[in-house]
Design a protein around this motif. Sequence first.
Motif, PDB file in Angstrom:
ATOM      1  N   SER A 188       0.635  -1.253  -0.012  1.00  0.00           N
ATOM      2  CA  SER A 188       0.163   0.138  -0.155  1.00  0.00           C
ATOM      3  C   SER A 188       0.879   1.333  -0.179  1.00  0.00           C
ATOM      4  O   SER A 188       1.750   1.284   0.205  1.00  0.00           O
ATOM      5  CB  SER A 188      -1.068  -0.089   0.756  1.00  0.00           C
ATOM      6  N   GLY A 189       0.144   2.125   0.063  1.00  0.00           N
ATOM      7  CA  GLY A 189       0.896   3.516  -0.100  1.00  0.00           C
ATOM      8  C   GLY A 189       1.341   4.779  -1.315  1.00  0.00           C
ATOM      9  O   GLY A 189       2.084   5.744  -1.787  1.00  0.00           O
ATOM     10  N   GLY A 190       1.814   3.472  -2.922  1.00  0.00           N
ATOM     11  CA  GLY A 190       1.373   4.319  -3.927  1.00  0.00           C
ATOM     12  C   GLY A 190       1.052   5.553  -4.481  1.00  0.00           C
ATOM     13  O   GLY A 190      -0.579   5.273  -3.336  1.00  0.00           O
ATOM     14  N   GLY A 191       0.824   5.942  -5.254  1.00  0.00           N
ATOM     15  CA  GLY A 191       0.118   7.340  -5.655  1.00  0.00           C
ATOM     16  C   GLY A 191       0.678   7.844  -7.141  1.00  0.00           C
ATOM     17  O   GLY A 191       1.868   7.594  -7.127  1.00  0.00           O
ATOM     18  N   SER A 192       0.266   9.145  -7.249  1.00  0.00           N
ATOM     19  CA  SER A 192       0.898  10.359  -7.210  1.00  0.00           C
ATOM     20  C   SER A 192       1.698  11.208  -6.517  1.00  0.00           C
ATOM     21  O   SER A 192       0.580  12.137  -6.055  1.00  0.00           O
ATOM     22  CB  SER A 192      -0.194  10.815  -8.429  1.00  0.00           C
ATOM     23  N   VAL A 193       2.605  11.671  -7.135  1.00  0.00           N
ATOM     24  CA  VAL A 193       2.694  12.949  -6.391  1.00  0.00           C
ATOM     25  C   VAL A 193       3.634  13.709  -7.180  1.00  0.00           C
ATOM     26  O   VAL A 193       4.467  13.226  -8.371  1.00  0.00           O
ATOM     27  CB  VAL A 193       3.876  12.015  -5.758  1.00  0.00           C
ATOM     28  N   GLN A 194       4.146  15.425  -7.314  1.00  0.00           N
ATOM     29  CA  GLN A 194       4.930  15.478  -8.206  1.00  0.00           C
ATOM     30  C   GLN A 194       6.312  15.907  -8.083  1.00  0.00           C
ATOM     31  O   GLN A 194       6.378  15.168  -6.938  1.00  0.00           O
ATOM     32  CB  GLN A 194       4.532  17.388  -8.015  1.00  0.00           C
ATOM     33  N   ALA A 195       7.084  15.901  -8.740  1.00  0.00           N
ATOM     34  CA  ALA A 195       8.504  15.978  -8.961  1.00  0.00           C
ATOM     35  C   ALA A 195       9.006  16.529  -7.475  1.00  0.00           C
ATOM     36  O   ALA A 195       8.649  17.027  -7.227  1.00  0.00           O
ATOM     37  CB  ALA A 195       9.549  15.968 -10.517  1.00  0.00           C
ATOM     38  N   GLY A 196       9.873  15.551  -7.058  1.00  0.00           N
ATOM     39  CA  GLY A 196      10.086  16.420  -5.474  1.00  0.00           C
ATOM     40  C   GLY A 196       9.798  15.748  -3.757  1.00  0.00           C
ATOM     41  O   GLY A 196      10.185  16.567  -2.698  1.00  0.00           O
ATOM     42  N   GLY A 197       8.420  15.266  -4.320  1.00  0.00           N
ATOM     43  CA  GLY A 197       8.002  14.843  -3.701  1.00  0.00           C
ATOM     44  C   GLY A 197       8.520  13.900  -2.572  1.00  0.00           C
ATOM     45  O   GLY A 197       9.216  12.862  -2.718  1.00  0.00           O
ATOM     46  N   SER A 198       7.680  13.113  -1.562  1.00  0.00           N
ATOM     47  CA  SER A 198       7.860  11.856  -0.963  1.00  0.00           C
ATOM     48  C   SER A 198       6.708  10.732  -1.565  1.00  0.00           C
ATOM     49  O   SER A 198       5.365  11.347  -0.975  1.00  0.00           O
ATOM     50  CB  SER A 198       7.946  12.510   0.938  1.00  0.00           C
ATOM     51  N   LEU A 199       6.757  10.175  -1.032  1.00  0.00           N
ATOM     52  CA  LEU A 199       5.818   8.717  -0.261  1.00  0.00           C
ATOM     53  C   LEU A 199       6.399   7.652   0.424  1.00  0.00           C
ATOM     54  O   LEU A 199       8.036   7.644   0.221  1.00  0.00           O
ATOM     55  CB  LEU A 199       5.156   7.922  -1.976  1.00  0.00           C
ATOM     56  N   ARG A 200       5.454   6.595   0.613  1.00  0.00           N
ATOM     57  CA  ARG A 200       5.446   5.916   1.818  1.00  0.00           C
ATOM     58  C   ARG A 200       5.176   4.608   1.484  1.00  0.00           C
ATOM     59  O   ARG A 200       3.396   4.442   1.326  1.00  0.00           O
ATOM     60  CB  ARG A 200       5.201   6.173   3.844  1.00  0.00           C
TER      61      ARG A 200
END
Length: 124
Positions: A6-18
């Motif tokens: 779990s934890g995927g998604g869409s994010v802008q460059a420079g952002g973070s995800l776990r």
Amino acid sequence: VQLVESGGGSVQAGGSLRLSCAASGYPSSSLCMAWFRQVPGSVRAWVASVRRFGTLGVADSVKGRFTISRDAAKNTLYLQMNNLKPEDTAMYYCAARISRAFETCTAPDDADSWGQGTQVTVYS
């Protein structure tokens, strides 16, 4: 071993995800666990892994930006991804290998089990 990411998604460059990978059916402390990623038309590429006794490994392409960790009490593997780049866009898979000693899990053929994958999309 059953694995659920779990934890995927869409994010802008420079952002973070776990990303998280919950393991069941076997204690994670007795597993070599890893993250791989795959883009269409390419083979699964190793991203990071933690061996049974805690040795960590991270691919050069993500070193300094991605951190792998494991919470044995929660039987869960994590991948903290910082300073994401568009080239990090891929389907991310959790993998596990039952380990009796010092086995590695840096190649897709090492894995005994795979999760279903979680998509990470980084846009500029």
